[in-house]
Design a protein around this motif. Sequence first.
Motif, PDB file in Angstrom:
ATOM      1  N   UNK A  58       0.832  -1.207   0.000  1.00  0.00           N
ATOM      2  CA  UNK A  58       0.000   0.000   0.000  1.00  0.00           C
ATOM      3  C   UNK A  58       0.867   1.259   0.000  1.00  0.00           C
ATOM      4  N   UNK A  59       1.948   1.231   0.767  1.00  0.00           N
ATOM      5  CA  UNK A  59       2.825   2.392   0.858  1.00  0.00           C
ATOM      6  C   UNK A  59       3.520   2.685  -0.473  1.00  0.00           C
ATOM      7  N   UNK A  60       3.753   1.650  -1.264  1.00  0.00           N
ATOM      8  CA  UNK A  60       4.416   1.846  -2.561  1.00  0.00           C
ATOM      9  C   UNK A  60       3.650   2.823  -3.448  1.00  0.00           C
ATOM     10  N   UNK A  61       2.342   2.900  -3.270  1.00  0.00           N
ATOM     11  CA  UNK A  61       1.536   3.838  -4.064  1.00  0.00           C
ATOM     12  C   UNK A  61       1.998   5.277  -3.860  1.00  0.00           C
ATOM     13  N   UNK A  62       2.465   5.590  -2.650  1.00  0.00           N
ATOM     14  CA  UNK A  62       2.888   6.964  -2.347  1.00  0.00           C
ATOM     15  C   UNK A  62       4.253   7.294  -2.953  1.00  0.00           C
ATOM     16  N   UNK A  63       4.996   6.267  -3.333  1.00  0.00           N
ATOM     17  CA  UNK A  63       6.305   6.483  -3.939  1.00  0.00           C
ATOM     18  C   UNK A  63       6.244   6.544  -5.459  1.00  0.00           C
ATOM     19  N   UNK A  64       5.201   5.968  -6.051  1.00  0.00           N
ATOM     20  CA  UNK A  64       5.152   5.885  -7.509  1.00  0.00           C
ATOM     21  C   UNK A  64       4.704   7.208  -8.115  1.00  0.00           C
ATOM     22  N   UNK A  66       3.612   9.560 -11.646  1.00  0.00           N
ATOM     23  CA  UNK A  66       2.634   9.344 -12.719  1.00  0.00           C
ATOM     24  C   UNK A  66       3.223   8.622 -13.929  1.00  0.00           C
ATOM     25  N   UNK A  67       4.544   8.720 -14.108  1.00  0.00           N
ATOM     26  CA  UNK A  67       5.178   8.053 -15.239  1.00  0.00           C
ATOM     27  C   UNK A  67       5.453   6.573 -15.014  1.00  0.00           C
ATOM     28  N   UNK A  68       5.295   6.100 -13.771  1.00  0.00           N
ATOM     29  CA  UNK A  68       5.506   4.690 -13.480  1.00  0.00           C
ATOM     30  C   UNK A  68       6.729   4.396 -12.644  1.00  0.00           C
ATOM     31  N   UNK A  69       7.661   5.364 -12.533  1.00  0.00           N
ATOM     32  CA  UNK A  69       8.855   5.170 -11.710  1.00  0.00           C
ATOM     33  C   UNK A  69       8.542   5.383 -10.239  1.00  0.00           C
ATOM     34  N   UNK A  70       9.523   5.084  -9.401  1.00  0.00           N
ATOM     35  CA  UNK A  70       9.357   5.251  -7.958  1.00  0.00           C
ATOM     36  C   UNK A  70      10.401   6.218  -7.433  1.00  0.00           C
ATOM     37  N   UNK A  71       9.964   7.137  -6.580  1.00  0.00           N
ATOM     38  CA  UNK A  71      10.875   8.094  -5.966  1.00  0.00           C
ATOM     39  C   UNK A  71      11.479   7.483  -4.707  1.00  0.00           C
ATOM     40  N   UNK A  72      12.532   8.107  -4.218  1.00  0.00           N
ATOM     41  CA  UNK A  72      13.194   7.604  -3.015  1.00  0.00           C
ATOM     42  C   UNK A  72      12.399   7.927  -1.758  1.00  0.00           C
ATOM     43  N   UNK A 103      -2.951  -3.889 -10.388  1.00  0.00           N
ATOM     44  CA  UNK A 103      -2.495  -4.093 -11.762  1.00  0.00           C
ATOM     45  C   UNK A 103      -1.984  -2.802 -12.385  1.00  0.00           C
ATOM     46  N   UNK A 104      -2.643  -1.683 -12.098  1.00  0.00           N
ATOM     47  CA  UNK A 104      -2.236  -0.408 -12.678  1.00  0.00           C
ATOM     48  C   UNK A 104      -0.824  -0.024 -12.224  1.00  0.00           C
ATOM     49  N   UNK A 106       1.656  -1.994 -11.495  1.00  0.00           N
ATOM     50  CA  UNK A 106       2.640  -2.790 -12.223  1.00  0.00           C
ATOM     51  C   UNK A 106       2.650  -2.464 -13.716  1.00  0.00           C
ATOM     52  N   UNK A 107       1.496  -2.246 -14.311  1.00  0.00           N
ATOM     53  CA  UNK A 107       1.472  -1.959 -15.753  1.00  0.00           C
ATOM     54  C   UNK A 107       2.151  -0.620 -16.059  1.00  0.00           C
ATOM     55  N   UNK A 108       1.966   0.376 -15.193  1.00  0.00           N
ATOM     56  CA  UNK A 108       2.663   1.654 -15.382  1.00  0.00           C
ATOM     57  C   UNK A 108       4.172   1.457 -15.272  1.00  0.00           C
ATOM     58  N   UNK A 109       4.586   0.639 -14.304  1.00  0.00           N
ATOM     59  CA  UNK A 109       6.012   0.368 -14.130  1.00  0.00           C
ATOM     60  C   UNK A 109       6.579  -0.347 -15.362  1.00  0.00           C
ATOM     61  N   UNK A 110       5.867  -1.363 -15.857  1.00  0.00           N
ATOM     62  CA  UNK A 110       6.346  -2.128 -17.010  1.00  0.00           C
ATOM     63  C   UNK A 110       6.549  -1.211 -18.211  1.00  0.00           C
ATOM     64  N   UNK A 111       5.579  -0.383 -18.528  1.00  0.00           N
ATOM     65  CA  UNK A 111       5.705   0.520 -19.685  1.00  0.00           C
ATOM     66  C   UNK A 111       6.885   1.470 -19.516  1.00  0.00           C
ATOM     67  N   UNK A 112       7.021   2.002 -18.311  1.00  0.00           N
ATOM     68  CA  UNK A 112       8.110   2.924 -18.018  1.00  0.00           C
ATOM     69  C   UNK A 112       9.465   2.228 -18.182  1.00  0.00           C
ATOM     70  N   UNK A 113       9.599   1.030 -17.643  1.00  0.00           N
ATOM     71  CA  UNK A 113      10.865   0.312 -17.694  1.00  0.00           C
ATOM     72  C   UNK A 113      11.168  -0.222 -19.092  1.00  0.00           C
ATOM     73  N   UNK A 114      10.132  -0.553 -19.855  1.00  0.00           N
ATOM     74  CA  UNK A 114      10.363  -0.954 -21.242  1.00  0.00           C
ATOM     75  C   UNK A 114      10.977   0.199 -22.031  1.00  0.00           C
ATOM     76  N   UNK A 115      10.459   1.410 -21.830  1.00  0.00           N
ATOM     77  CA  UNK A 115      11.032   2.591 -22.485  1.00  0.00           C
ATOM     78  C   UNK A 115      12.489   2.789 -22.062  1.00  0.00           C
TER      79      UNK A 115
END
Length: 196
Positions: A58-64, A66-72, A103-104, A106-115
């Motif tokens: 749940x906390x991971x949501x606060x780190x992500x 809008x582009x899919x990456x995660x902040x420190x 799912x959202x 992970x899907x945002x992360x996948x698209x971001x990391x694929x780029x």
Amino acid sequence: NMPPINLGKRLYYLIQYPHGCIEQTISSAFPQLYVSEIMEVTEIQRKEITLNIKAAIEKMKRFQNSGGGFSYWPGENGEDAWSTIYAAHFLLEAKNLGYHVPDLMLSKWVKHQQRKAKNWSESSDEIGYYGSNNKLIQAYRLYALALAGEPEFGAMNRLRESKHLPPTAMWRLAAAYALAGKPEVANQIVGNLTKV
């Protein structure tokens, strides 16, 4: 064989660990995914572990972002390259063990990391919080994408041809190939490396 390491004491520390940044949050929750496989836990500990893992997800949501990456740190706009991959690695392992991961997210992360994987080059100045080598970051990214069922073979092949690939990156890249169903390539990459 494992030497005696007093896992009970360390489990208590993990469960009680104060965390705020993404790395501390994940590093506290990640081992809790597997602790019951290497030691006996009480029913109370099992419930507490489950709550901790759910809270970390749940906390991971606060780190992500809008582009899919995660902040420190929660709410930051930027992202940390290594932590972005580390977060997804934890989330993917949690999902594979039956925890609900949106799912959202992970899907945002996948698209971001694929780029990121497709646009990566040896001259990238991408570094992680502790200055991790950009080749190791790319290898970890490719491993996590393969773990997500989205291997980037073009990027994997380019990294494989890279000169002066550190052994840690070679092991991680080999693991990505193995996860992607190419164990023969994985064996070629690490065939001459030491195991330690």
